[in-house]
Scaffold this motif. Structure first.
Motif, mmCIF file in Angstrom:
data_model
loop_
_atom_site.group_PDB
_atom_site.id
_atom_site.type_symbol
_atom_site.label_atom_id
_atom_site.label_comp_id
_atom_site.label_asym_id
_atom_site.label_seq_id
_atom_site.Cartn_x
_atom_site.Cartn_y
_atom_site.Cartn_z
ATOM 1 N N PHE A 5 -6.294 -13.691 7.023
ATOM 2 C CA PHE A 5 -5.009 -13.705 7.429
ATOM 3 C C PHE A 5 -3.811 -12.908 7.446
ATOM 4 C CE2 PHE A 5 -1.033 -16.087 7.329
ATOM 5 C CZ PHE A 5 -0.689 -16.247 8.415
ATOM 6 N N VAL A 6 -3.636 -12.608 5.948
ATOM 7 C CA VAL A 6 -2.587 -11.585 5.577
ATOM 8 C C VAL A 6 -2.989 -10.108 6.201
ATOM 9 C CG1 VAL A 6 -1.311 -10.791 3.470
ATOM 10 C CG2 VAL A 6 -2.036 -13.116 3.582
ATOM 11 N N GLY A 7 -4.168 -9.796 5.859
ATOM 12 C CA GLY A 7 -4.484 -8.661 6.374
ATOM 13 C C GLY A 7 -4.185 -8.498 7.948
ATOM 14 N N LEU A 8 -4.428 -9.340 8.827
ATOM 15 C CA LEU A 8 -4.214 -9.479 10.273
ATOM 16 C C LEU A 8 -2.552 -9.590 10.550
ATOM 17 C CD1 LEU A 8 -7.020 -11.926 11.521
ATOM 18 C CD2 LEU A 8 -6.796 -9.300 11.882
ATOM 19 N N ARG A 9 -1.929 -10.205 9.700
ATOM 20 C CA ARG A 9 -0.568 -10.383 9.881
ATOM 21 C C ARG A 9 0.092 -8.897 9.611
ATOM 22 N NH1 ARG A 9 3.433 -13.960 6.250
ATOM 23 N NH2 ARG A 9 5.467 -13.528 7.277
ATOM 24 N N VAL A 13 1.958 -6.253 12.528
ATOM 25 C CA VAL A 13 3.097 -5.701 12.234
ATOM 26 C C VAL A 13 3.272 -4.152 12.593
ATOM 27 C CG1 VAL A 13 4.839 -4.966 10.304
ATOM 28 C CG2 VAL A 13 4.001 -7.264 10.352
ATOM 29 N N LEU A 14 2.397 -3.514 11.741
ATOM 30 C CA LEU A 14 2.219 -1.712 12.007
ATOM 31 C C LEU A 14 1.157 -1.589 12.972
ATOM 32 C CD1 LEU A 14 2.539 -0.416 8.385
ATOM 33 C CD2 LEU A 14 4.219 -0.343 10.285
ATOM 34 N N GLY A 15 0.061 -2.155 13.257
ATOM 35 C CA GLY A 15 -0.985 -1.975 14.337
ATOM 36 C C GLY A 15 -1.601 -0.745 14.008
ATOM 37 N N ARG A 16 -2.809 -0.621 14.789
ATOM 38 C CA ARG A 16 -3.354 0.558 14.601
ATOM 39 C C ARG A 16 -2.464 1.788 15.561
ATOM 40 N NH1 ARG A 16 -9.143 0.015 17.120
ATOM 41 N NH2 ARG A 16 -8.805 2.251 17.237
ATOM 42 N N MET A 184 14.364 5.734 3.008
ATOM 43 C CA MET A 184 13.231 6.770 3.339
ATOM 44 C C MET A 184 12.184 6.114 2.694
ATOM 45 S SD MET A 184 14.523 9.588 4.854
ATOM 46 C CE MET A 184 13.422 11.140 4.812
ATOM 47 N N TRP A 185 11.052 5.542 3.689
ATOM 48 C CA TRP A 185 9.912 4.830 3.528
ATOM 49 C C TRP A 185 8.591 5.429 3.882
ATOM 50 C CZ3 TRP A 185 9.912 -1.163 3.782
ATOM 51 C CH2 TRP A 185 10.988 -1.882 2.938
ATOM 52 N N THR A 186 7.788 5.743 2.911
ATOM 53 C CA THR A 186 6.537 6.228 3.400
ATOM 54 C C THR A 186 5.385 5.491 3.727
ATOM 55 O OG1 THR A 186 7.267 8.424 2.046
ATOM 56 C CG2 THR A 186 5.060 8.358 2.624
ATOM 57 N N PHE A 187 4.747 5.520 4.726
ATOM 58 C CA PHE A 187 3.732 4.921 5.069
ATOM 59 C C PHE A 187 2.248 5.731 4.986
ATOM 60 C CE2 PHE A 187 7.184 2.748 6.936
ATOM 61 C CZ PHE A 187 6.965 1.240 6.515
ATOM 62 N N ARG A 188 1.085 5.023 4.653
ATOM 63 C CA ARG A 188 0.064 5.789 4.561
ATOM 64 C C ARG A 188 -1.228 4.972 4.976
ATOM 65 N NH1 ARG A 188 0.090 8.724 -0.814
ATOM 66 N NH2 ARG A 188 1.676 10.116 0.555
ATOM 67 N N ARG A 189 -2.079 5.711 5.507
ATOM 68 C CA ARG A 189 -3.514 5.014 6.149
ATOM 69 C C ARG A 189 -4.604 6.032 6.154
ATOM 70 N NH1 ARG A 189 -5.866 4.032 11.197
ATOM 71 N NH2 ARG A 189 -7.609 2.520 10.982
ATOM 72 N N VAL A 190 -5.746 5.678 5.650
ATOM 73 C CA VAL A 190 -6.828 6.770 5.978
ATOM 74 C C VAL A 190 -7.421 6.363 7.311
ATOM 75 C CG1 VAL A 190 -9.279 7.358 5.183
ATOM 76 C CG2 VAL A 190 -7.548 6.805 3.470
ATOM 77 N N ASP A 194 -12.221 0.958 7.424
ATOM 78 C CA ASP A 194 -12.198 -0.197 7.715
ATOM 79 C C ASP A 194 -10.953 -1.079 7.835
ATOM 80 O OD1 ASP A 194 -15.006 0.047 8.235
ATOM 81 O OD2 ASP A 194 -15.362 -0.754 6.124
ATOM 82 N N ASP A 195 -9.941 -0.779 6.728
ATOM 83 C CA ASP A 195 -8.604 -1.522 6.762
ATOM 84 C C ASP A 195 -7.678 -0.833 7.727
ATOM 85 O OD1 ASP A 195 -6.252 -2.722 6.060
ATOM 86 O OD2 ASP A 195 -6.291 -1.769 4.062
ATOM 87 N N PRO A 196 -7.329 -1.459 8.542
ATOM 88 C CA PRO A 196 -6.338 -0.975 9.717
ATOM 89 C C PRO A 196 -5.020 -0.748 9.294
ATOM 90 C CG PRO A 196 -6.653 -3.124 10.141
ATOM 91 C CD PRO A 196 -7.613 -3.026 8.817
ATOM 92 N N ASN A 197 -4.558 -1.287 7.894
ATOM 93 C CA ASN A 197 -3.317 -1.527 7.637
ATOM 94 C C ASN A 197 -2.733 -0.286 6.998
ATOM 95 O OD1 ASN A 197 -3.384 -4.294 8.078
ATOM 96 N ND2 ASN A 197 -4.142 -4.593 6.004
ATOM 97 N N TRP A 198 -1.520 0.299 7.468
ATOM 98 C CA TRP A 198 -0.563 1.134 7.040
ATOM 99 C C TRP A 198 0.020 0.381 5.768
ATOM 100 C CZ3 TRP A 198 0.293 6.195 8.703
ATOM 101 C CH2 TRP A 198 -0.503 6.348 10.144
ATOM 102 N N LEU A 199 0.130 1.195 4.398
ATOM 103 C CA LEU A 199 0.578 0.502 3.270
ATOM 104 C C LEU A 199 2.077 1.466 3.035
ATOM 105 C CD1 LEU A 199 -2.463 -0.154 0.617
ATOM 106 C CD2 LEU A 199 -1.034 -1.649 2.323
ATOM 107 N N LEU A 200 2.825 0.870 2.488
ATOM 108 C CA LEU A 200 4.204 1.403 1.968
ATOM 109 C C LEU A 200 3.680 2.018 0.663
ATOM 110 C CD1 LEU A 200 7.345 1.780 1.919
ATOM 111 C CD2 LEU A 200 7.604 -0.278 0.889
ATOM 112 N N VAL A 201 4.031 3.396 0.468
ATOM 113 C CA VAL A 201 3.335 3.889 -0.653
ATOM 114 C C VAL A 201 4.642 4.803 -1.427
ATOM 115 C CG1 VAL A 201 1.046 4.322 0.049
ATOM 116 C CG2 VAL A 201 2.982 6.118 0.292
ATOM 117 N N GLU A 202 5.779 4.706 -0.853
ATOM 118 C CA GLU A 202 6.962 5.339 -1.758
ATOM 119 C C GLU A 202 8.111 4.868 -0.949
ATOM 120 O OE1 GLU A 202 8.613 9.940 -2.346
ATOM 121 O OE2 GLU A 202 6.481 9.558 -1.514
ATOM 122 N N THR A 203 9.106 4.666 -1.586
ATOM 123 C CA THR A 203 10.508 4.363 -1.109
ATOM 124 C C THR A 203 11.391 5.363 -1.835
ATOM 125 O OG1 THR A 203 11.012 2.737 -2.747
ATOM 126 C CG2 THR A 203 9.974 1.817 -0.927
#
Length: 206
Positions: A5-9, A13-16, A184-190, A194-203
């Motif tokens: 559920f949290v992953g889908l949330r 928010v950020l989407g593919r 300035m927020w940095t988002f990252r994704r591979v 399989d994980d579609p989420n973008w993570l916040l990795v730096e502020t």
């Protein structure tokens, strides 16, 4: 089921396709550089140009590489989702909701947030903050290193911030006077993971 559920949330928010306690400054090590992708197709370039108002010129090359690597990526939709994530993460941090934060941020950011929350609790302080508005959000940088996509977003926002003590008394700030903030927020994704989420990795402060 809770994790799903949290992953889908966050996916929503950020989407593919795509303080007042200030959040801590995190500067994680950069991922290993990978081979540079070929230039984007004409169609991809056109899509990037149509989104020109939402990113700076310095990010154009990286945006084109992202579109070439993932045709489903949409700049404007990502930026809309990034603004939603900005609000969600700030509010979770202000509440001290670490389980919520853990789903949306990388390990280094999570550790720094946790330390700030612990220090706040030890002092007997709570935050009564409110994100009044996001005046501007723009992609400052974008890059693709191997299959790792990184996007840096600048947020110019107005935040009403109050710090209260254990008795609920205001010890700092005001809810009637919003303070301009520049983050300035940095988002990252591979890409392709399989994980579609973008993570916040730096502020950082802008």
């Amino acid at each position: 089921m809770v994790a799903l559920f949290v992953g889908l949330r966050l996916y929503a928010v950020l989407g593919r396709r795509t303080g007042h306690e200030q959040q801590p400054v995190i500067r994680p090590a950069e991922p290993a550089a990978g081979p540079e992708l070929a230039p984007a197709s004409d169609a991809g370039a056109d899509r990037a140009e149509r989104a020109g108002l939402v990113y700076e010129d310095a990010a154009a090359r990286g945006i084109r590489a992202l579109i070439a690597a993932d045709s489903s990526f949409d700049v404007a939709r990502f930026l809309d989702g990034a603004q939603a994530a900005y609000r969600l993460i700030l509010e979770a941090f202000w509440r001290g909701d670490e389980p919520e934060l853990a789903q949306f941020v990388g390990d280094d950011v999570r550790g720094s947030f946790s330390a700030a929350i612990a220090a706040r609790e030890a002092a007997g302080h709570t935050l009564d903050n409110r994100l009044v508005s996001i005046e501007r959000a723009v992609i400052e940088d974008a890059r693709l290193e191997g299959r790792t996509a990184t996007i840096v977003v600048r947020f110019d926002a107005d935040i009403a911030a109050v710090t209260r003590n254990r008795e609920g008394e205001v010890v700092a700030g005001s809810l009637t006077d919003a303070v301009p903030t520049h983050d300035m927020w940095t988002f990252r994704r591979v890409l392709g993971s399989d994980d579609p989420n973008w993570l916040l990795v730096e502020t950082d402060d802008a």
